[in-house]
Design a protein around this motif. Structure first.
Motif, PDB file in Angstrom:
ATOM      1  N   ASP A 166     -28.247 -31.793 -40.205  1.00  0.00           N
ATOM      2  CA  ASP A 166     -28.351 -31.535 -38.768  1.00  0.00           C
ATOM      3  C   ASP A 166     -27.003 -31.104 -38.204  1.00  0.00           C
ATOM      4  OD1 ASP A 166     -30.937 -32.387 -39.043  1.00  0.00           O
ATOM      5  OD2 ASP A 166     -30.736 -34.148 -37.747  1.00  0.00           O
ATOM      6  N   ALA A 167     -25.952 -31.832 -38.601  1.00  0.00           N
ATOM      7  CA  ALA A 167     -24.614 -31.552 -38.087  1.00  0.00           C
ATOM      8  C   ALA A 167     -24.123 -30.186 -38.561  1.00  0.00           C
ATOM      9  CB  ALA A 167     -23.646 -32.649 -38.520  1.00  0.00           C
ATOM     10  N   LEU A 168     -24.410 -29.828 -39.832  1.00  0.00           N
ATOM     11  CA  LEU A 168     -23.999 -28.528 -40.350  1.00  0.00           C
ATOM     12  C   LEU A 168     -24.669 -27.392 -39.583  1.00  0.00           C
ATOM     13  CD1 LEU A 168     -24.067 -29.218 -44.203  1.00  0.00           C
ATOM     14  CD2 LEU A 168     -22.040 -28.759 -42.805  1.00  0.00           C
ATOM     15  N   LEU A 169     -25.980 -27.534 -39.357  1.00  0.00           N
ATOM     16  CA  LEU A 169     -26.698 -26.489 -38.650  1.00  0.00           C
ATOM     17  C   LEU A 169     -26.247 -26.416 -37.188  1.00  0.00           C
ATOM     18  CD1 LEU A 169     -28.824 -24.295 -38.711  1.00  0.00           C
ATOM     19  CD2 LEU A 169     -30.552 -26.020 -38.179  1.00  0.00           C
ATOM     20  N   GLN A 170     -26.040 -27.567 -36.591  1.00  0.00           N
ATOM     21  CA  GLN A 170     -25.587 -27.598 -35.197  1.00  0.00           C
ATOM     22  C   GLN A 170     -24.227 -26.916 -35.054  1.00  0.00           C
ATOM     23  OE1 GLN A 170     -25.083 -31.576 -33.615  1.00  0.00           O
ATOM     24  NE2 GLN A 170     -25.412 -30.885 -31.532  1.00  0.00           N
ATOM     25  N   THR A 171     -23.330 -27.167 -36.010  1.00  0.00           N
ATOM     26  CA  THR A 171     -22.005 -26.546 -35.979  1.00  0.00           C
ATOM     27  C   THR A 171     -22.100 -25.035 -36.141  1.00  0.00           C
ATOM     28  OG1 THR A 171     -20.972 -28.546 -36.858  1.00  0.00           O
ATOM     29  CG2 THR A 171     -19.758 -26.480 -37.119  1.00  0.00           C
ATOM     30  N   ALA A 172     -22.950 -24.587 -37.077  1.00  0.00           N
ATOM     31  CA  ALA A 172     -23.119 -23.149 -37.292  1.00  0.00           C
ATOM     32  C   ALA A 172     -23.732 -22.481 -36.069  1.00  0.00           C
ATOM     33  CB  ALA A 172     -23.987 -22.908 -38.525  1.00  0.00           C
TER      34      ALA A 172
ATOM     35  N   LEU B  28     -23.549 -23.533 -32.933  1.00  0.00           N
ATOM     36  CA  LEU B  28     -22.569 -23.528 -31.853  1.00  0.00           C
ATOM     37  C   LEU B  28     -21.554 -22.409 -32.054  1.00  0.00           C
ATOM     38  CD1 LEU B  28     -21.289 -24.715 -29.321  1.00  0.00           C
ATOM     39  CD2 LEU B  28     -20.084 -26.359 -30.794  1.00  0.00           C
ATOM     40  N   LYS B  29     -21.093 -22.234 -33.285  1.00  0.00           N
ATOM     41  CA  LYS B  29     -20.139 -21.152 -33.548  1.00  0.00           C
ATOM     42  C   LYS B  29     -20.765 -19.795 -33.237  1.00  0.00           C
ATOM     43  CE  LYS B  29     -16.905 -19.290 -36.948  1.00  0.00           C
ATOM     44  NZ  LYS B  29     -17.163 -17.893 -36.526  1.00  0.00           N
ATOM     45  N   ALA B  30     -22.038 -19.623 -33.615  1.00  0.00           N
ATOM     46  CA  ALA B  30     -22.709 -18.359 -33.332  1.00  0.00           C
ATOM     47  C   ALA B  30     -22.789 -18.105 -31.836  1.00  0.00           C
ATOM     48  CB  ALA B  30     -24.109 -18.366 -33.948  1.00  0.00           C
ATOM     49  N   ALA B  31     -23.141 -19.136 -31.064  1.00  0.00           N
ATOM     50  CA  ALA B  31     -23.235 -18.974 -29.615  1.00  0.00           C
ATOM     51  C   ALA B  31     -21.874 -18.663 -29.012  1.00  0.00           C
ATOM     52  CB  ALA B  31     -23.827 -20.230 -28.993  1.00  0.00           C
ATOM     53  N   MET B  32     -20.834 -19.342 -29.490  1.00  0.00           N
ATOM     54  CA  MET B  32     -19.496 -19.074 -28.970  1.00  0.00           C
ATOM     55  C   MET B  32     -19.047 -17.650 -29.289  1.00  0.00           C
ATOM     56  SD  MET B  32     -17.402 -22.595 -29.694  1.00  0.00           S
ATOM     57  CE  MET B  32     -17.487 -23.981 -28.536  1.00  0.00           C
ATOM     58  N   ASP B  33     -19.467 -17.147 -30.444  1.00  0.00           N
ATOM     59  CA  ASP B  33     -19.095 -15.799 -30.862  1.00  0.00           C
ATOM     60  C   ASP B  33     -20.070 -14.732 -30.352  1.00  0.00           C
ATOM     61  OD1 ASP B  33     -16.965 -16.907 -32.183  1.00  0.00           O
ATOM     62  OD2 ASP B  33     -17.899 -16.832 -34.168  1.00  0.00           O
ATOM     63  N   ASN B  34     -21.121 -15.158 -29.666  1.00  0.00           N
ATOM     64  CA  ASN B  34     -22.131 -14.249 -29.120  1.00  0.00           C
ATOM     65  C   ASN B  34     -22.796 -13.427 -30.215  1.00  0.00           C
ATOM     66  OD1 ASN B  34     -23.637 -13.245 -26.935  1.00  0.00           O
ATOM     67  ND2 ASN B  34     -22.292 -11.473 -26.708  1.00  0.00           N
ATOM     68  N   THR B  35     -23.132 -14.106 -31.307  1.00  0.00           N
ATOM     69  CA  THR B  35     -23.744 -13.427 -32.437  1.00  0.00           C
ATOM     70  C   THR B  35     -24.810 -14.338 -33.034  1.00  0.00           C
ATOM     71  OG1 THR B  35     -23.283 -12.246 -34.494  1.00  0.00           O
ATOM     72  CG2 THR B  35     -22.003 -14.245 -34.083  1.00  0.00           C
TER      73      THR B  35
ATOM     74  N   VAL C 143     -26.467 -16.705 -36.376  1.00  0.00           N
ATOM     75  CA  VAL C 143     -25.960 -17.781 -37.217  1.00  0.00           C
ATOM     76  C   VAL C 143     -25.574 -17.260 -38.598  1.00  0.00           C
ATOM     77  CG1 VAL C 143     -26.579 -19.936 -38.373  1.00  0.00           C
ATOM     78  CG2 VAL C 143     -27.258 -19.554 -35.999  1.00  0.00           C
ATOM     79  N   ASP C 144     -24.452 -17.748 -39.095  1.00  0.00           N
ATOM     80  CA  ASP C 144     -23.998 -17.421 -40.442  1.00  0.00           C
ATOM     81  C   ASP C 144     -23.971 -18.716 -41.240  1.00  0.00           C
ATOM     82  OD1 ASP C 144     -22.923 -16.434 -42.723  1.00  0.00           O
ATOM     83  OD2 ASP C 144     -20.982 -15.888 -41.867  1.00  0.00           O
ATOM     84  N   ILE C 145     -25.018 -18.936 -42.035  1.00  0.00           N
ATOM     85  CA  ILE C 145     -25.105 -20.146 -42.839  1.00  0.00           C
ATOM     86  C   ILE C 145     -25.888 -19.820 -44.101  1.00  0.00           C
ATOM     87  CG2 ILE C 145     -27.183 -20.952 -41.624  1.00  0.00           C
ATOM     88  CD1 ILE C 145     -26.168 -23.820 -42.049  1.00  0.00           C
TER      89      ILE C 145
END
Length: 751
Positions: free
Chosen positions: A482-488, A490-497, A499-501
């Motif tokens: 859950d934490a790994l997906l949540q982190t990925a 969040l990074k995607a949203a911050m980068d406006n793109t 998910v990269d996982i």
């Protein structure tokens, strides 16, 4: 995560997918070439500029009505809009006729005739209207190409077709159209000489728009509108002179018109399958489908479109424009006269600004998604004018500019980075003076993004970032997962793109394949932006004041996010009893899903989860300001299904805005079109006084404005209406993620 279409990610990780960026745009708006109020140049500038108009969009498609018009929208309002290619000419503004500007002799084609029999050239008339095909081809397209370079924003041409058998559709055929900041033709005494063209779009307009009754075959271009495999010439509606279908009016005209429209989609699929889109506009407004006229769209019509051209007819504009109108979206009860009977816009009105086809859980959109169709939710401004105000005023009693109030956020990918064809799609390097591709997206990349369904809409800048992803992978099967997906996410949203996982996942418009009984983990990240939105009103939201919430109209706060789920049961048989059906009339007074025909509903659709401030996690730190994360699991998935999102600034049970379950209520209670229904008072008295007749360009109106509807008129209480009603009631909608269970029901429309 998907390159060009809705994609099956049964066993692939996102790391193999090239990156994209969520870009904002609008594809339905008007100039004086149709029935708008401003020039092409002013509309493009207002919509894309990020300084004078801070709502500037990342891409823009200009799309006025089909048919014809007698005003020259390429002429400027004033010298502030002047460019080397298009200088300001005193006393020749955008309301100047074609005859008074280019001369009647330059107007091509023949006068209109229902059966294609006219032999009268338009050039023989003193004040002719110009067919839209000529306007697009010779006058409007050069401006879009020029401004794409001037503004470094992809700007190109579309069309709001007047639809045979129906009302209107937003569409384009982009073949030949180019854009790029380094891609420039020649500036001549006549204006801008483009290197690209909109010939394909112009031909479609001539061939298939209901408003085009010209028979000149493109004014000497010898256009032939026949469709491969359709034996068009044997159709009794075929005009040999015009070389196109010209259905007769009267009894059965709606059916004949619908068949012509399907032929138009087949033409797109045959000749321009990857370069076309077809999205019915404000499709509830004109009422239900009328077999003997030209009214609205029933669900069977949408199915027919998607069946005929699934890569072209991939969505609907169920969130209309005109949000500041006296009737939001211009939807209203008894709006349409069908066979002498007054009939409502389907649903009677909008619901939180969205038509009933998209707003009603379990309704038409869910019925289409429940088949596993690639059929997406879109919004548009439908800009025409500001109503009782001038085009530069921040107040409105009619429309908002493209991007000012609502916008489509579309994941757009740079095709060069995926090894696709040369960026200009057929225009060699010599055509653009040897320059390599710049950083501007192309028309093809925008249309490919629309087609994927990796998009979402928001009004009033309620949110400006969204990540929505579902995964089924053994590497994500615990809290650490859950934490790994949540982190990925969040990074995607911050980068406006996206998910990269490196996991088995899918996002908007995509399909996740799972084994029966497998668990799916879902992550959602949104950003509720800090600061203010583009509303000019700083006083407290009167709708929220009813429930004791003090929140400025220009600083909305996301209240909650709903996750909606429905089951996928497969495509309906066109000959089956559950394929066709009309949404019930008088829905405002009797919104009972048991009265909706089986064809137009999905009874499995329901809210699965609701997240609010007590259930989401707010991200800390300056870089995380406004971001909210949500993670949940769907255990032991047994049936193919889809998930979609909606969210709003309104909690459940706001009187006359939301019901006890948080669903949007009918907007008739804030529609000034029927003052007797107005219910929410606006009582704030501000200090700012704006003299009557003055153009207000600021953003600090601190009290209920004078243009709000009063009851009784002139002297009575002001009520929430017009633009204040729109700014008070904000929503976002996402497109779905599909989940296909191996061995179960196929999600056939998502490949």
């Amino acid at each position: 995560m998907a390159a060009a279409g809705a994609t099956d990610f049964g066993g692939h990780g996102f790391s193999k997918q090239s990156k994209g960026t969520y870009a904002t745009g609008d594809f339905h708006n008007h100039t004086t070439c149709s029935d708008g109020a401003i020039s092409m140049q002013k509309l493009v500038t207002k919509s894309t500029d990020k300084q004078d108009t801070p709502w500037g969009l990342d891409w823009f498609i200009q799309a006025g009505h089909g048919g014809n018009g007698n005003r020259n929208c390429t002429l400027l309002e004033d010298a502030s809009l002047a460019t080397p290619a298009y200088p300001f000419v005193q006393n020749l503004g955008p309301n100047t006729t074609w005859a008074a500007s280019v001369g009647a002799a330059a107007v091509k084609g023949n006068t209109g005739s229902a059966n294609g029999s006219s032999t009268t050239p338009l050039s023989s008339q003193a004040n002719p209207s110009m067919w839209r095909w000529q306007t697009i081809q010779e006058y409007q397209y050069p401006i879009t190409e020029y401004y794409a370079g001037l503004k470094n924003v992809p700007v190109f041409m579309g069309l709001e077709s007047v639809v045979a058998g129906h009302e209107h559709t937003s569409l384009s055929v982009i073949s030949g159209q180019v854009a790029g900041s380094k891609l420039k033709g020649d500036v001549t005494a006549q204006g801008y000489e483009p290197i690209g063209n909109a010939n394909a779009l112009a031909k479609w307009s001539y061939c298939f728009d209901r408003g085009d009754t010209d028979n000149s075959r493109g004014g000497g271009q010898n256009w032939d509108c026949s469709v491969p495999g359709s034996n068009s010439a044997s159709n009794p509606d075929w005009s040999v002179t015009a070389a196109k279908l010209m259905p007769a009016g009267g009894a059965g005209s709606g059916v004949r018109g619908h068949l012509k429209t399907v032929e138009g989609l087949k033409w797109m699929a045959a000749y321009h399958p990857g370069q076309s889109y077809y999205v019915p506009a404000h499709l509830e407004r004109a009422g239900p489908f009328n077999p003997d006229g030209n009214n609205g769209f029933n669900i069977e019509n949408l199915r027919n479109f998607n069946n005929a051209a699934p890569r072209v007819a991939f969505g609907m504009e169920t969130q209309p424009g005109h949000h500041a109108s006296s009737n939001r979206g211009e939807y209203s009860p008894n709006r349409n006269n069908i066979g002498g009977v007054l009939v409502d816009s389907v649903g009677g009105t909008t619901y939180g600004g969205t038509g009933v086809y998209g707003a009603q859980i379990g309704g038409v959109w869910d019925a289409l998604l429940g088949e596993g169709r690639n059929f997406w939710f879109f919004a548009s401004s439908d800009w025409h004018n500001r109503g009782s105000f001038g085009p530069d005023d921040r107040r409105s009693t009619q429309d908002f500019y493209p991007g000012e109030y609502q916008r489509d956020y579309v994941l757009v990918r740079d095709q060069d980075k995926q090894g696709h064809n040369d960026w200009n799609h057929g225009w060699g390097k010599d055509k653009h003076k040897g320059n390599d591709k710049d950083d501007q997206h192309t028309p093809q990349e925008i249309v490919d993004g629309l087609r994927t369904g990796n998009s979402w809409t928001a009004t009033g800048q309620l949110i400006d970032r969204l990540t929505f992803v579902a995964c089924a992978d053994t590497r994500l099967n615990d809290r650490l997962g859950d934490a790994l997906l949540q982190t990925a996410a969040l990074k995607a949203a911050m980068d406006n793109t996206d998910v990269d996982i490196n996991a088995r996942c899918a996002t908007l418009g995509e399909k996740l394949e799972v084994r029966k009984g497998e668990e799916v983990v879902v992550a959602i990240v949104v950003r509720d932006p800090t600061g203010t939105n583009y509303s000019p009103y700083t006083f407290a939201n009167p709708s929220l004041a009813q429930v004791g919430i003090n929140q400025p109209l220009n600083a909305p706060v996301l209240d909650h996010v709903d996750v909606i789920r429905g089951l996928v049961t497969g495509y309906r048989n066109p000959q089956g009893p559950d394929y066709a059906g009309t949404w019930p009339d008088n829905w405002v007074d009797n919104p009972d899903m048991s009265t909706v025909p089986a064809a137009a509903k999905n009874t499995s659709a329901a809210v699965l989860r609701t997240f609010g401030k007590s259930k989401w996690t707010s991200v800390s730190g300056k870089s995380g300001a406004g971001f909210k994360t949500m993670v949940f699991r769907i255990p032991a998935v047994k049936d193919s299904q889809y998930l979609r999102l909606r969210g709003t600034n309104l909690p459940a049970a706001v009187p006359y805005e939301t019901d006890a379950n948080g669903n949007p209520l009918a907007d008739i209670y804030t529609n000034a079109g029927d003052p007797s229904k107005l219910t929410i008072p606006c009582t704030v008295t501000g200090k700012l006084a704006i003299p009557a007749g003055e153009t207000y360009t600021g953003n600090k109106i601190d009290g209920c404005p004078e243009h709000l509807q009063r009851v009784p008129a002139v002297t009575g209480q002001k009520y929430v209406s017009y633009d204040v009603a729109a700014w008070a009631d904000l929503w976002f909608y996402s497109n779905p993620i599909f989940i296909e269970v191996k061995g179960g029901q196929l999600v056939a429309g998502v490949n």
